[in-house]
Every structure is written in C-alpha cells, then in structure tokens.
Motif scaffolding. Structure first.
Motif, PDB file in Angstrom:
ATOM      1  N   SER A  39     -42.794  32.740   2.993  1.00  8.28           N
ATOM      2  CA  SER A  39     -42.238  33.633   1.983  1.00  8.28           C
ATOM      3  C   SER A  39     -41.012  33.023   1.328  1.00  8.28           C
ATOM      4  O   SER A  39     -40.342  32.156   1.890  1.00  8.28           O
ATOM      5  CB  SER A  39     -41.865  34.981   2.617  1.00  8.28           C
ATOM      6  OG  SER A  39     -42.989  35.593   3.200  1.00  8.28           O
ATOM      7  N   GLY A  85     -37.242  40.354  -2.184  1.00 15.51           N
ATOM      8  CA  GLY A  85     -38.269  39.892  -1.265  1.00 15.51           C
ATOM      9  C   GLY A  85     -39.378  39.101  -1.915  1.00 15.51           C
ATOM     10  O   GLY A  85     -39.373  38.843  -3.126  1.00 15.51           O
ATOM     11  N   GLU A  95     -29.302  37.433  -2.025  1.00 18.76           N
ATOM     12  CA  GLU A  95     -30.405  38.066  -1.308  1.00 18.76           C
ATOM     13  C   GLU A  95     -30.660  39.509  -1.774  1.00 18.76           C
ATOM     14  O   GLU A  95     -31.721  40.062  -1.507  1.00 18.76           O
ATOM     15  CB  GLU A  95     -30.127  38.044   0.197  1.00 18.76           C
ATOM     16  CG  GLU A  95     -30.106  36.623   0.771  1.00 18.76           C
ATOM     17  CD  GLU A  95     -29.840  36.597   2.266  1.00 18.76           C
ATOM     18  OE1 GLU A  95     -29.676  37.687   2.860  1.00 18.76           O
ATOM     19  OE2 GLU A  95     -29.787  35.494   2.835  1.00 18.76           O
ATOM     20  N   MET A 153     -37.423  34.231  -0.387  1.00 19.64           N
ATOM     21  CA  MET A 153     -36.520  35.379  -0.456  1.00 19.64           C
ATOM     22  C   MET A 153     -35.308  35.033  -1.313  1.00 19.64           C
ATOM     23  O   MET A 153     -34.744  33.951  -1.201  1.00 19.64           O
ATOM     24  CB  MET A 153     -36.044  35.756   0.948  1.00 19.64           C
ATOM     25  CG  MET A 153     -37.128  35.811   2.014  1.00 19.64           C
ATOM     26  SD  MET A 153     -38.209  37.228   1.850  1.00 19.64           S
ATOM     27  CE  MET A 153     -37.079  38.508   2.372  1.00 19.64           C
TER      28      MET A 153
END
Length: 505
Positions: A57, A294, A269, A59
C-alpha cells in the motif's frame, strides 16, 4: 374576486407588508451574519511529498492530500460553504527532496494545492535565512506568517496577519502566525543569527488588540500543542488555533474555553478538516476530523507529474542498492527520542566515535528521521534517515560536564529531539539522577577528561546543550558528515546483522 377584495382591505394589506418585510430582513440578516466555513489543514510534512510504501500500500503524500482537498472544496462550493487551507509550518527537512531542492519543490507543490497561508516553522531556517528569504519567499503564492519574529532592530521579518472576507458574510476572518521561541536551539544557531523570537503569547495579545468581537480570529501556529493550550488560556479572543510542531494527532478538536485547537499529526499522512458555523464572530457549531490519506485515495496527476520531473535529478544512482540490512534498523521518532539507544543509534554513534577516535559519541535523536527496513539499502534510504548536513566535531569535556549532558537528556520530555543516542557510556538513572559507571570501558571519574564526538549542531549549543558551546575544549571540526560515515559503513559488502551491531557496543 372575494379573495382579492379581502386583501384590498387596508388593515390586511398593512399586516401582509409587515410579514413580507420581516421575512426579507430575517433572510438578509442570516445571509450576512452566518458564515459556514471549512478549514483544511496540514502541518510538519518535512518534505514527505510522496506516499510512504507500507507493504503493498501507499500512504500519505501531497498528491493524495490535494485529491482530498479538491473533493472538500467542490462539495463546499455546491453547498455555498467557504474553504480556507492552512499549513502550520515545517515544510522543510526530512527527505532527500529537501536536501536537494531546499524547499523549492515544496513551495511549488503548495502553490498548486492552493494554500491560503503558512506559519513559519523552525525548520524553515535549516538552509539559512538567505535560502528562506531570497529563494523561497518570493516563489510563495501564499503569505508566510509569523507575528513574533523580529530583527535585532525590532522590525518584523514576516507578515504578521492577513484578513479574509467572503461575499455572503459580514464576518472578517483574521489569521495570524506564531513560531516557536525555541527556534534558535532547534535549528543550527547560525541559521537564525540576528533574529529575535519573541514570546508567542505576548505577540498574540498585540494582534488581538486590533480585532473586533464580530471577527473570527484564527492563530496559525508552530509552537506545539502544550503551548497552544497556554495560548488559548491567555488569549481567549482566539477562536481557532491551527497548530503544528509537536506532530500531535488530534482526531477531534481540543477545546480550551471557547477556543478550538487542531493539529494533523505529521509527514503528510493526514489532512485535517474543521467545519465551522460562525455567527457574529462566535463559533456556534463545529465538527473536526482527520482524514487519513490511505491507499484508496488516488494521487492528483498534476502533483505526481511535478514530483516525477524533480525525481529525475536524483538519477538511478540514488536508488541503486549499496548494502543490505538483515534486521530492521529502528530510527522511529518514538524510539530515538527516548532514553533508549536503538540499534540504528548504536551504529551511528559508534561510527562517530570510531572516526574521531573518541571515548564517547553522542547524537541527538532529532537528527535521525526514519527507520531502515530489512533488505537492500540505497543512498535514498540513507539521506532520508539523515537529511541534515551534520559534520563530526571532536572536543574534550570533564566527567562532571559529561554527566550534566546526560542529565539534560534524561530530563527532556519523551519525544524531544534533544534526547541522545549514546556510545561509550555505561550509566543508570535513579530518582531522576544520572550515575555513570564507566566511560570507554573504564571506571568513571568526575574529574577526568574525556574525548567526545558530536555533531556541529550540538557543538553550537543546539537543542539547548550550552555546555558543548561554552565548555568544550580542544575542539576540532572534521569535514566528514555523519551520513557519509554511514554510507561507508553500509557499502563495505557485509550485511548489517544483530550480531554485528552487538559487537559495536
């Protein structure tokens, strides 16, 4: 006919006009007095412009941030709401993007992202005043705010405040900036020579003298959440504090009196979102949240294109593996800014001591900005871990002076960048007091002289370690940077193992 005749009677016509005018006035007053506003905010990205890879992933990053911002702005436009977008400082320092471009890439990205204003953070000075004032500031398509930074002559260095007005509201929005007064010890002291960092609360009180009760007052700060609380208590005229500096994750606004405090963690983030309903300058309704960036959020293509163009400067050499780690090397903020020396801290402090041939080596946790995962290590990894151009400095301290250094480190709050990673000292802490057993494997004597390797940042009194600047003797500045020592160590051809690190202690 009878219906019309009914309303032709003078008394009913009078009351009909009264009701109509009442509705008109009520609706007009609502439109002019109520402001529906969304504040989008980020803080402390530290040049983390691209997503961080977490297994499969991706982020965070500015591309995802802009996607979220544009979604909120579009929804607000449809609903007749206004939007302001703030950056609460520390755009610079933390990745190779900062080391290479010294903030210019970050400014270019922020211009595209449509920020309303930015607070001056302490790390904005990391590449010197000339870089900030002559290279970055002229390129900024947004005001850079700080009301408490002045020259030695008393002149303000940056804009103190700005005012925003919206067509459908009479409410003035006053936005002013504040910077931590600890900046002279959290950047290299030479970077802020000639500047005075006043008490933020004193500066804020001066600003609010010129505001009215009907104004919405927003403080855009880089002073840390604890200081934000004190600011809210001391200056209750402030309605909202959008903060940074302490990398605090506030999922919901912190309310102190009638003041709302928000902060959105760090390293790009999250994007913070604060919805406000304002009437007569007072917040009558609010909702705050942190929107995580995300893997399900797509990156804005314009941001991606700009970053990819700048990445070409790095070239393939920066991404070529030069060594290998068979274990995780811990450079996390929580670990290196504690009273425990991590395996990565052990390596770096050992390399400094070995290079300078000293009894002891000390490196502040704040200079270590990232961990290294098990697997191949690239130059990009190393410059992400060590983005500062810190050179090695050798000096002599007495045993008692050395003990006072450790005592300061222990007394600092967990999370402080001044917490030290240590090589060559065996010590313990009892009832808050440091007791040194040995230095360099030999029994400790307070009256003995010990050679110490540190960075030039600490040698200049950085993080409040005045003892190095004032008491250090036999000082010698090496030209070798700590990052270069680590590069040499990594590319020896031997993998980094737990057993190998244990032998360095």
């Amino acid at each position: 006919m009878e219906f019309c005749a009914f309303f032709r009677r003078p008394v009913w016509c009078f009351w009909l006009i009264v009701v109509f005018l009442g509705l008109f006035v009520t609706q007009g007053s609502f439109a002019s007095e109520t402001l529906n506003l969304t504040i989008l905010h980020m803080n402390d990205p530290h040049a983390h412009y691209v997503p961080k890879k977490e297994k499969e992933s991706a982020m965070g990053g500015f591309g995802k941030a802009l996607t979220v911002m544009n979604q909120v702005r579009a929804a607000n436009a449809e609903q007749g709401k206004e939007t302001l977008t703030f950056m609460a400082g520390d755009l610079l320092t933390g990745t190779p993007f900062s080391a290479v471009f010294k903030g210019s890439l970050g400014v270019e990205l922020m211009n595209v992202m449509g920020f309303t204003a930015m607070a001056v953070g302490n790390h904005e000075f990391d590449y010197g005043q000339e870089n900030l004032m002559k290279n970055l500031l002229p390129k900024m398509g947004f005001p850079l705010l700080s009301a408490n930074i002045r020259t030695s002559k008393g002149d303000r260095v940056f804009e103190a405040s700005i005012t925003k007005k919206f067509p459908k509201s009479d409410t003035r929005v006053i936005i002013f900036g504040l910077t931590t007064k600890d900046t002279p010890v959290t950047t290299h002291p030479r970077n802020v020579e000639g500047l005075i960092f006043e008490d933020p609360i004193k500066a804020a009180k001066e600003i609010v003298k010129d505001t009215a009760d009907s104004d919405l007052v927003i403080a855009l700060t880089h002073i840390g959440v604890d200081q934000d609380v004190k600011l809210a208590e001391a200056v209750p005229e402030i309605d909202v504090i959008v903060g940074g500096h302490t990398h605090t994750n506030l999922p919901q606004p912190l309310k102190v009196g009638n003041t709302l405090i928000v902060q959105a963690d760090a390293y790009s983030e999250y994007v913070g979102k604060l919805d406000l309903e304002v009437s007569g300058g007072n917040v009558v309704k609010y909702h705050g949240e942190l929107m995580a960036l995300g893997p399900d959020i797509k990156e804005d293509p314009q941001i991606t294109a700009i970053i990819e163009e700048h990445q070409k400067v790095f070239g393939p050499e920066m991404r070529r593996p030069i060594g290998k780690a068979e274990i995780f090397l811990d450079g996390s903020k929580r670990s290196v800014r504690s009273d425990r020396t991590t395996n990565l801290g052990s390596i770096l402090s050992y390399l400094m001591a070995e290079y300078a041939k000293t009894d002891v080596a000390l490196i502040n946790g704040g200079s270590i900005r990232e961990s290294i995962n098990e697997g191949p290590i690239t130059l990009m990894d190393i410059y992400t871990v060590l983005p500062f151009s810190n050179i090695v400095v050798k000096m002599t301290l007495s045993g008692e002076e050395l003990r006072s250094v450790l005592q300061r480190s222990v007394e600092l709050e967990p999370g402080s960048g001044g917490k030290l990673q240590i090589h060559g000292i065996d010590y313990s802490v009892g009832n808050g007091a440091v007791k040194i057993a040995s230095v360099g494997g030999k029994p400790f004597k307070p009256s003995s002289e010990y050679s110490v390797a540190i960075s030039d940042f600490l040698a200049a009194g950085g993080d409040g370690y005045a003892v190095f600047k004032e008491n250090g003797r036999n000082r010698f500045n090496y030209e070798k940077q700590v990052s270069e020592l680590f590069i040499d160590f990594v590319q020896t051809g031997q993998p980094i193992t737990a057993a190998g690190i244990e032998k360095l202690k």
